[in-house]
Write a protein that holds these residues in place. Structure first.
Motif, PDB file in Angstrom:
ATOM      1  N   VAL A 177     -33.173 -18.639 -17.332  1.00  0.00           N
ATOM      2  CA  VAL A 177     -33.224 -20.084 -17.064  1.00  0.00           C
ATOM      3  C   VAL A 177     -32.691 -20.349 -15.658  1.00  0.00           C
ATOM      4  O   VAL A 177     -33.308 -21.096 -14.884  1.00  0.00           O
ATOM      5  CB  VAL A 177     -32.429 -20.877 -18.125  1.00  0.00           C
ATOM      6  CG1 VAL A 177     -32.242 -22.329 -17.703  1.00  0.00           C
ATOM      7  CG2 VAL A 177     -33.124 -20.795 -19.486  1.00  0.00           C
ATOM      8  N   TYR A 203     -26.047 -26.479 -16.483  1.00  0.00           N
ATOM      9  CA  TYR A 203     -26.120 -26.069 -17.883  1.00  0.00           C
ATOM     10  C   TYR A 203     -24.701 -25.714 -18.310  1.00  0.00           C
ATOM     11  O   TYR A 203     -23.865 -25.374 -17.473  1.00  0.00           O
ATOM     12  CB  TYR A 203     -27.027 -24.846 -18.051  1.00  0.00           C
ATOM     13  CG  TYR A 203     -28.446 -25.085 -17.610  1.00  0.00           C
ATOM     14  CD1 TYR A 203     -29.321 -25.813 -18.416  1.00  0.00           C
ATOM     15  CD2 TYR A 203     -28.914 -24.601 -16.399  1.00  0.00           C
ATOM     16  CE1 TYR A 203     -30.634 -26.037 -18.025  1.00  0.00           C
ATOM     17  CE2 TYR A 203     -30.215 -24.821 -15.998  1.00  0.00           C
ATOM     18  CZ  TYR A 203     -31.070 -25.538 -16.808  1.00  0.00           C
ATOM     19  OH  TYR A 203     -32.357 -25.777 -16.420  1.00  0.00           O
ATOM     20  N   TRP A 233     -30.207 -17.061 -20.776  1.00  0.00           N
ATOM     21  CA  TRP A 233     -29.598 -18.060 -19.893  1.00  0.00           C
ATOM     22  C   TRP A 233     -29.806 -17.685 -18.430  1.00  0.00           C
ATOM     23  O   TRP A 233     -30.068 -18.544 -17.593  1.00  0.00           O
ATOM     24  CB  TRP A 233     -28.109 -18.191 -20.173  1.00  0.00           C
ATOM     25  CG  TRP A 233     -27.740 -18.714 -21.520  1.00  0.00           C
ATOM     26  CD1 TRP A 233     -28.532 -19.393 -22.407  1.00  0.00           C
ATOM     27  CD2 TRP A 233     -26.465 -18.621 -22.141  1.00  0.00           C
ATOM     28  NE1 TRP A 233     -27.829 -19.712 -23.537  1.00  0.00           N
ATOM     29  CE2 TRP A 233     -26.550 -19.253 -23.402  1.00  0.00           C
ATOM     30  CE3 TRP A 233     -25.246 -18.065 -21.763  1.00  0.00           C
ATOM     31  CZ2 TRP A 233     -25.469 -19.349 -24.272  1.00  0.00           C
ATOM     32  CZ3 TRP A 233     -24.179 -18.151 -22.634  1.00  0.00           C
ATOM     33  CH2 TRP A 233     -24.293 -18.787 -23.867  1.00  0.00           C
ATOM     34  N   ARG A 244     -29.000 -13.540 -25.633  1.00  0.00           N
ATOM     35  CA  ARG A 244     -28.907 -14.963 -25.288  1.00  0.00           C
ATOM     36  C   ARG A 244     -28.426 -15.123 -23.851  1.00  0.00           C
ATOM     37  O   ARG A 244     -28.935 -15.951 -23.105  1.00  0.00           O
ATOM     38  CB  ARG A 244     -27.971 -15.677 -26.268  1.00  0.00           C
ATOM     39  CG  ARG A 244     -27.830 -17.176 -26.058  1.00  0.00           C
ATOM     40  CD  ARG A 244     -29.152 -17.956 -26.013  1.00  0.00           C
ATOM     41  NE  ARG A 244     -30.058 -17.610 -27.064  1.00  0.00           N
ATOM     42  CZ  ARG A 244     -30.379 -18.373 -28.096  1.00  0.00           C
ATOM     43  NH1 ARG A 244     -29.866 -19.569 -28.206  1.00  0.00           N
ATOM     44  NH2 ARG A 244     -31.226 -17.948 -29.005  1.00  0.00           N
ATOM     45  N   PHE A 245     -27.430 -14.332 -23.442  1.00  0.00           N
ATOM     46  CA  PHE A 245     -26.929 -14.430 -22.074  1.00  0.00           C
ATOM     47  C   PHE A 245     -28.048 -14.109 -21.085  1.00  0.00           C
ATOM     48  O   PHE A 245     -28.211 -14.804 -20.079  1.00  0.00           O
ATOM     49  CB  PHE A 245     -25.724 -13.508 -21.861  1.00  0.00           C
ATOM     50  CG  PHE A 245     -25.041 -13.737 -20.547  1.00  0.00           C
ATOM     51  CD1 PHE A 245     -24.130 -14.780 -20.394  1.00  0.00           C
ATOM     52  CD2 PHE A 245     -25.322 -12.938 -19.456  1.00  0.00           C
ATOM     53  CE1 PHE A 245     -23.507 -15.008 -19.171  1.00  0.00           C
ATOM     54  CE2 PHE A 245     -24.709 -13.156 -18.234  1.00  0.00           C
ATOM     55  CZ  PHE A 245     -23.802 -14.195 -18.089  1.00  0.00           C
ATOM     56  N   THR A 304     -25.349 -20.856 -28.399  1.00  0.00           N
ATOM     57  CA  THR A 304     -25.439 -19.433 -28.724  1.00  0.00           C
ATOM     58  C   THR A 304     -26.359 -19.283 -29.932  1.00  0.00           C
ATOM     59  O   THR A 304     -26.709 -20.266 -30.586  1.00  0.00           O
ATOM     60  CB  THR A 304     -24.036 -18.874 -29.020  1.00  0.00           C
ATOM     61  OG1 THR A 304     -23.367 -19.745 -29.926  1.00  0.00           O
ATOM     62  CG2 THR A 304     -23.216 -18.771 -27.739  1.00  0.00           C
ATOM     63  N   LEU A 310     -26.368 -25.281 -23.649  1.00  0.00           N
ATOM     64  CA  LEU A 310     -27.168 -24.165 -24.153  1.00  0.00           C
ATOM     65  C   LEU A 310     -26.359 -23.473 -25.242  1.00  0.00           C
ATOM     66  O   LEU A 310     -25.301 -22.916 -24.980  1.00  0.00           O
ATOM     67  CB  LEU A 310     -27.493 -23.178 -23.024  1.00  0.00           C
ATOM     68  CG  LEU A 310     -28.257 -23.755 -21.831  1.00  0.00           C
ATOM     69  CD1 LEU A 310     -28.432 -22.689 -20.757  1.00  0.00           C
ATOM     70  CD2 LEU A 310     -29.597 -24.326 -22.267  1.00  0.00           C
ATOM     71  N   CYS A 322     -22.225 -23.922 -21.708  1.00  0.00           N
ATOM     72  CA  CYS A 322     -21.985 -23.436 -23.060  1.00  0.00           C
ATOM     73  C   CYS A 322     -20.475 -23.460 -23.237  1.00  0.00           C
ATOM     74  O   CYS A 322     -19.756 -22.738 -22.556  1.00  0.00           O
ATOM     75  CB  CYS A 322     -22.529 -22.034 -23.284  1.00  0.00           C
ATOM     76  SG  CYS A 322     -22.260 -21.501 -24.997  1.00  0.00           S
ATOM     77  N   LEU A 347     -24.359 -22.400 -14.503  1.00  0.00           N
ATOM     78  CA  LEU A 347     -23.961 -22.352 -15.903  1.00  0.00           C
ATOM     79  C   LEU A 347     -22.450 -22.482 -15.976  1.00  0.00           C
ATOM     80  O   LEU A 347     -21.716 -21.669 -15.406  1.00  0.00           O
ATOM     81  CB  LEU A 347     -24.416 -21.044 -16.556  1.00  0.00           C
ATOM     82  CG  LEU A 347     -24.034 -20.825 -18.017  1.00  0.00           C
ATOM     83  CD1 LEU A 347     -24.588 -21.940 -18.915  1.00  0.00           C
ATOM     84  CD2 LEU A 347     -24.523 -19.462 -18.491  1.00  0.00           C
TER      85      LEU A 347
END
Length: 148
Positions: free
Chosen positions: A60, A40, A57, A53-54, A120, A118, A42, A69
Motif C-alpha cells: 500500500v 495510514y 501494508w 499483513r505487514f 491486522t 489498517l 495500525c 504508516l
C-alpha cells in the motif's frame, strides 16, 4: 443509535483518565508529517502483526507515494526489525512513524492524526478498533469466521 447488521459490540464514550497528568497530545507537525500527507495507521499491539499483513501494508505504501504508516511500537528492537522488513519490501524505513502508547483520554487525538486504520488479520483490532471508529477514524479490516 445506529444498528449495523452482524454488529457485536456497543460501547460507551471514549474513556477518560481522571486526575492523570497527561502529556501533550501528539501533533502531525511534531511527528514530521506534512499537511495533506496520507497517514495510514495500525494502533494494534505489534504482536498482532503477521508478515503477510505487514508486507501488504508495505505494498500500500509503495502504491501511494508519500504516504506513511503510523504504529504504536514502543520497543526499539521491534521498531528496528519493522524498519528492516520495510526496506526489504522496497519501502523507505522512514515512512514508518512510531508513537508511544497513548493514554485512553488522548486516544481520539491520536486517531485524528490518521486517515485510515489498517487492521491486522488473524487477531483483529477489537476494542482498539471500536474506539478508533468512535473517534471517527475509518477502519479497513477483513471478515473472518471467528471473533478474533
Amino acid at each position: 443509535m445506529h444498528r449495523l447488521p452482524h454488529g457485536f459490540v456497543c460501547s460507551a464514550p471514549l474513556p477518560a483518565d481522571p486526575g492523570e497528568d497527561l502529556p501533550p497530545s501528539p501533533s502531525r507537525a511534531a511527528l514530521g508529517l506534512e499537511p495533506g500527507q496520507l497517514v495510514y495507521a495500525c494502533f494494534n499491539r505489534p504482536d498482532k502483526f503477521d508478515p503477510q499483513r505487514f508486507d501488504a501494508w508495505m505494498a500500500v505504501l509503495q502504491a501511494v507515494p508519500g504516504s506513511v504508516l503510523l504504529l504504536v511500537v514502543p520497543q526499539p528492537a521491534s521498531q528496528r526489525r519493522l524498519r528492516e522488513r520495510a526496506r526489504a519490501c522496497g519501502v523507505e524505513p522512514g515512512r514508518l512513524i512510531f508513537v508511544a502508547k497513548t493514554p485512553a483520554a488522548q486516544f481520539a487525538d491520536l486517531c485524528r492524526l490518521a486517515d485510515l486504520f489498517l487492521d491486522t488479520a488473524r487477531y483483529g483490532a477489537g476494542a482498539t478498533g471500536a474506539m478508533a471508529l468512535q473517534a471517527g477514524l475509518p477502519l479497513l479490516t477483513c471478515p473472518a469466521e471467528s471473533f478474533v
